[in-house]
Scaffold this motif. Structure first.
Motif, PDB file in Angstrom:
ATOM      1  N   LYS A  30      57.746  56.995  54.544  1.00 15.08           N
ATOM      2  CA  LYS A  30      58.514  58.532  54.058  1.00 15.08           C
ATOM      3  C   LYS A  30      59.794  58.531  54.613  1.00 15.08           C
ATOM      4  N   ARG A  31      61.067  58.026  53.575  1.00 16.09           N
ATOM      5  CA  ARG A  31      62.110  58.210  54.447  1.00 16.09           C
ATOM      6  C   ARG A  31      63.561  58.417  53.909  1.00 16.09           C
ATOM      7  N   HIS A  32      64.526  58.957  54.069  1.00 15.70           N
ATOM      8  CA  HIS A  32      65.320  59.542  53.263  1.00 15.70           C
ATOM      9  C   HIS A  32      66.361  58.333  53.204  1.00 15.70           C
ATOM     10  N   PHE A  33      66.683  58.433  51.619  1.00 16.51           N
ATOM     11  CA  PHE A  33      67.780  57.247  51.752  1.00 16.51           C
ATOM     12  C   PHE A  33      69.047  57.849  51.655  1.00 16.51           C
ATOM     13  N   SER A  34      69.250  59.290  51.697  1.00 11.34           N
ATOM     14  CA  SER A  34      70.338  60.153  51.260  1.00 11.34           C
ATOM     15  C   SER A  34      70.602  60.916  52.659  1.00 11.34           C
ATOM     16  N   GLU A  35      71.343  61.747  52.841  1.00 11.10           N
ATOM     17  CA  GLU A  35      71.456  62.330  54.191  1.00 11.10           C
ATOM     18  C   GLU A  35      71.834  63.717  53.782  1.00 11.10           C
ATOM     19  N   SER A  36      71.461  64.086  52.327  1.00  7.87           N
ATOM     20  CA  SER A  36      72.044  64.887  52.327  1.00  7.87           C
ATOM     21  C   SER A  36      71.133  66.365  53.075  1.00  7.87           C
ATOM     22  N   ALA A  37      71.558  67.640  52.980  1.00  2.00           N
ATOM     23  CA  ALA A  37      70.877  68.950  53.905  1.00  2.00           C
ATOM     24  C   ALA A  37      69.541  69.012  53.506  1.00  2.00           C
ATOM     25  N   GLU A  38      68.914  68.909  52.092  1.00  3.29           N
ATOM     26  CA  GLU A  38      68.031  68.657  51.351  1.00  3.29           C
ATOM     27  C   GLU A  38      66.573  68.244  52.015  1.00  3.29           C
ATOM     28  N   ASP A  39      67.706  66.965  52.520  1.00  6.13           N
ATOM     29  CA  ASP A  39      66.149  65.775  51.917  1.00  6.13           C
ATOM     30  C   ASP A  39      66.284  65.896  53.814  1.00  6.13           C
ATOM     31  N   LEU A  40      66.921  66.428  55.065  1.00  2.39           N
ATOM     32  CA  LEU A  40      67.240  66.403  56.267  1.00  2.39           C
ATOM     33  C   LEU A  40      66.106  67.355  56.303  1.00  2.39           C
ATOM     34  N   LYS A  41      66.411  68.724  55.745  1.00  5.34           N
ATOM     35  CA  LYS A  41      65.549  69.549  55.496  1.00  5.34           C
ATOM     36  C   LYS A  41      63.509  69.057  55.494  1.00  5.34           C
ATOM     37  N   LYS A  42      63.605  68.572  54.326  1.00  3.63           N
ATOM     38  CA  LYS A  42      62.427  68.631  54.059  1.00  3.63           C
ATOM     39  C   LYS A  42      61.958  66.749  55.281  1.00  3.63           C
ATOM     40  N   ALA A  43      62.254  65.755  56.093  1.00  2.00           N
ATOM     41  CA  ALA A  43      61.740  65.288  56.563  1.00  2.00           C
ATOM     42  C   ALA A  43      61.347  65.920  58.189  1.00  2.00           C
ATOM     43  N   HIS A  44      61.356  67.279  58.044  1.00  2.84           N
ATOM     44  CA  HIS A  44      60.619  68.667  59.394  1.00  2.84           C
ATOM     45  C   HIS A  44      59.815  68.150  58.462  1.00  2.84           C
ATOM     46  N   ASP A  45      59.381  68.773  57.469  1.00  2.00           N
ATOM     47  CA  ASP A  45      58.069  69.170  56.822  1.00  2.00           C
ATOM     48  C   ASP A  45      56.732  68.043  57.301  1.00  2.00           C
ATOM     49  N   LEU A  46      55.843  67.920  58.870  1.00  2.00           N
ATOM     50  CA  LEU A  46      54.959  67.304  58.412  1.00  2.00           C
ATOM     51  C   LEU A  46      53.582  67.378  57.734  1.00  2.00           C
ATOM     52  N   SER A  47      53.700  68.280  57.372  1.00  2.00           N
ATOM     53  CA  SER A  47      52.461  68.639  56.354  1.00  2.00           C
ATOM     54  C   SER A  47      51.729  68.079  55.694  1.00  2.00           C
ATOM     55  N   GLN A  48      52.275  66.953  54.695  1.00  2.00           N
ATOM     56  CA  GLN A  48      51.655  65.601  54.786  1.00  2.00           C
ATOM     57  C   GLN A  48      51.414  64.692  54.824  1.00  2.00           C
ATOM     58  N   VAL A  49      51.025  64.957  56.522  1.00  2.00           N
ATOM     59  CA  VAL A  49      51.055  63.634  58.075  1.00  2.00           C
ATOM     60  C   VAL A  49      50.077  64.536  58.577  1.00  2.00           C
ATOM     61  N   SER A  50      49.954  65.723  58.015  1.00  2.00           N
ATOM     62  CA  SER A  50      49.111  66.863  58.964  1.00  2.00           C
ATOM     63  C   SER A  50      47.953  65.569  59.261  1.00  2.00           C
ATOM     64  N   SER A  51      47.751  64.611  58.941  1.00  2.00           N
ATOM     65  CA  SER A  51      46.044  64.295  59.279  1.00  2.00           C
ATOM     66  C   SER A  51      47.102  63.215  61.170  1.00  2.00           C
ATOM     67  N   TRP A  52      47.654  63.098  60.650  1.00  2.00           N
ATOM     68  CA  TRP A  52      47.917  62.192  61.934  1.00  2.00           C
ATOM     69  C   TRP A  52      47.814  63.545  63.300  1.00  2.00           C
ATOM     70  N   TRP A  53      47.815  64.585  63.164  1.00  2.00           N
ATOM     71  CA  TRP A  53      46.989  65.749  64.269  1.00  2.00           C
ATOM     72  C   TRP A  53      45.942  65.533  65.596  1.00  2.00           C
ATOM     73  N   ASN A  54      45.008  64.604  64.218  1.00  2.00           N
ATOM     74  CA  ASN A  54      43.818  64.608  64.843  1.00  2.00           C
ATOM     75  C   ASN A  54      43.574  62.570  65.187  1.00  2.00           C
ATOM     76  N   LEU A  55      44.299  62.494  65.326  1.00  2.00           N
ATOM     77  CA  LEU A  55      44.727  60.897  65.733  1.00  2.00           C
ATOM     78  C   LEU A  55      44.425  61.467  67.639  1.00  2.00           C
ATOM     79  N   PRO A  56      44.330  59.945  68.403  1.00  2.00           N
ATOM     80  CA  PRO A  56      44.358  60.374  68.991  1.00  2.00           C
ATOM     81  C   PRO A  56      46.196  60.234  70.290  1.00  2.00           C
ATOM     82  N   GLN A  57      46.114  61.375  71.605  1.00  2.00           N
ATOM     83  CA  GLN A  57      47.385  61.338  71.870  1.00  2.00           C
ATOM     84  C   GLN A  57      48.191  60.141  72.377  1.00  2.00           C
TER      85      GLN A  57
END
Ligand code: SF4
Length: 518
Positions: free
Chosen positions: A343-370
């Motif tokens: 996932k990559r924000h192609f525009s740098e609108s405030a809305e896109d940047l805000k969305k980029a802080h939301d990691l719930s889509q990749v919450s499975s990373w939490w289960n990876l080794p450190q």
């Protein structure tokens, strides 16, 4: 994503057999009997290597399915237990092929040409054309079989040691090349394989027509043993013999009690034991092992569907475990299965940047080794949050070892500032993040914070003036190379940074503020 760490407290073992049809006593004593014992001590994966069979027998596959079933039935009859082991068919778990393809990309050709069996088999199987890509590459497939389950031990005979060694080299190369520790280097678990000759005195092999089947009926076993060669000895029964030169003597050593073996040896040497009685005794000893296996096989043959069902279920179980490794491997190679990772924000609108802080889509990373989690997060941050025009370059071409769990690198910014980027460690307390920072001089710290209770990425760019004094103080009280513990806490809407117990500093204004990098 399920937890990829090794879940069982027992070491994991994997081994396989090519499906060449019903097994014989040599297969049983050389491997299977040992596997049955391993089930109590290890977390076992046993697979029927039907893709491996194709590396030499690709031209005629007419018996492949039947042979696969035969091997499964013999395994179950001999005591492999789906309750205690995972028993599956290689081609039912496509991850074996996927990993083999990926490892094939980085395995030097010379390594494969050097495997001793490559030349040997080409000479021994001269009736088959083995100048194929598949045959040259079978050690990579074998390495993939082993590494796919992050296997720690591989039960092998001495002649297969080269394959385990190659697997270790492949694991080492992958771990070092991609700065990871995903593959443990497996150890060879040597299987004692007693000498077992066939009925004609040559090595027991189906292709010589001299084998005694593991699941043959007692009558068939007795008949074969009764017709066995004595190595040309005792043509006249009054001649003394040498049981060490006789295939029947070998059977006694493997299957008879110590007492009976000793008695047989004595009687043979003194010519007081007739060969026919010696063979009857040998047949009894062999049948004491094979009778129950034969009966169990007969029972299983009457319920073939159940065996197929078991193989299907167990292959699904194996595929689930294999998929855990493949998720890591795909992520390490930056393959784009995990859409969140690209996932990559192609525009740098405030809305896109805000969305980029939301990691719930990749919450499975939490289960990876450190270490893996940290890498994912740093890559994500560089792709999604680091403003265009700010480029960070890695400071060194440091080679990581499999023991290096940190994988945290300082970066240089455009203006040659040394920027240390680090990610929060496990801190289950809400709105509290913990870091460990090497006691080195960095001009900017980048702290990437997230935790399980809040899949929101908070990013702080902290110039030296905020931490220099507390950092210098902390360095004095820590040992050489000891990292400096840093705690960040959100309190009443403010973010407070505390270095090794120092007075907290308010760094709220630095949240998502990339000014220090310019
Ligand atoms: S007595 Fe037994 S071991 Fe000796 S030669 Fe005869 S069959 Fe072989």
């Amino acid at each position: 994503m399920p937890e990829p760490a090794i879940s069982s407290s027992r070491p994991r073992v994997l081994s396989g057999m090519r499906p060449t049809g019903k097994l014989h006593l040599g297969n049983y004593m050389g491997a299977l009997a040992n596997w049955v014992k391993l089930q109590d001590e290890y977390e076992c994966y046993f697979f029927i290597a039907d893709w491996h069979a194709l590396t030499t027998d690709y031209a005629d596959t007419s018996r492949l399915k039947l042979n696969t079933l035969d091997v499964a039935l013999d395994w179950l009859a001999a005591g492999l237990d789906p309750e205690r082991s995972t028993i599956f068919v290689q081609s039912h778990v496509p991850q074996h092929a996927e990993l083999s393809l990926l490892l094939g990309m980085m395995t030097p050709l010379g390594w494969l040409e050097r495997v001793p069996t490559y030349k040997e088999q080409q000479e021994n199987l001269s009736t088959k054309d083995l100048t194929t890509y598949g045959f040259l590459g079978y050690p990579v497939l074998m390495a993939s079989d082993i590494l796919l389950y992050q296997t720690q031990c591989v039960p092998v005979g001495q002649d297969q040691q080269a394959h385990v060694e190659l697997t270790r080299e492949v694991a080492r190369r992958f771990n070092s090349m991609y700065k990871t520790s995903v593959f443990p280097e497996p150890e060879a678990l040597f299987t004692p394989s007693p000498k077992l000759t066939g009925t004609d005195g040559r090595k027991m092999s189906k292709s010589y027509g001299n084998a005694i089947g593991l699941t043959e009926s007692p009558a068939a076993v007795a008949e074969k043993i009764y017709g066995m060669s004595t190595g040309g000895q005792r043509i006249r029964q009054s001649d003394p013999g040498d049981p060490d030169q006789c295939p029947v003597g070998d059977l006694h050593k493997v299957f008879s009690s110590v007492e009976l073996t000793a008695e047989t040896q004595k009687g043979c040497r003194a010519a007081s034991l007739r060969c026919e009685f010696c063979k009857i005794d040998a047949a009894r000893s062999v049948c004491a092992i094979t009778d129950p296996i034969h009966s169990k096989r007969m029972h299983l043959e009457s319920r073939i569907e159940e065996t197929w069902e078991m193989l299907r279920d167990q292959s699904t179980r194996a595929a689930t475990r294999a998929e855990q490794t493949m998720q890591l491997v795909r992520s390490i190679l930056n393959l784009s299965h995990d859409l969140g990772a690209v996932k990559r924000h192609f525009s740098e609108s405030a809305e896109d940047l805000k969305k980029a802080h939301d990691l719930s889509q990749v919450s499975s990373w939490w289960n990876l080794p450190q270490d893996q989690r940290a890498k994912e997060l740093r890559d994500y941050w560089k792709s999604n949050l680091l403003p265009r025009g700010v480029q960070l370059t890695q400071e060194s071409n440091r080679v990581f070892t499999s023991l290096d769990r940190e994988l945290e690198e300082p970066f240089l910014s455009l203006k040659k500032k040394r920027v240390f980027v680090t990610t929060s460690r496990s801190a289950d307390e809400a709105e509290t993040w913990f870091f460990e920072i090497p006691a080195k001089s960095y001009e900017v710290w980048t702290l990437l914070c997230w935790n399980r209770s809040d899949y929101w990425l908070h990013d702080f760019l902290i110039p030296q003036k905020y931490y220099a004094q507390a950092f210098a103080q902390a360095k004095k009280s820590l040992k050489k190379d000891e990292k400096i513990p840093v705690l960040l806490r959100k309190n009443g809407g403010r973010f407070l940074l505390s270095i090794h117990g120092s007075e907290p500093v308010d760094i709220t204004e630095l949240l998502s503020n990339y000014g220090p990098l310019e």
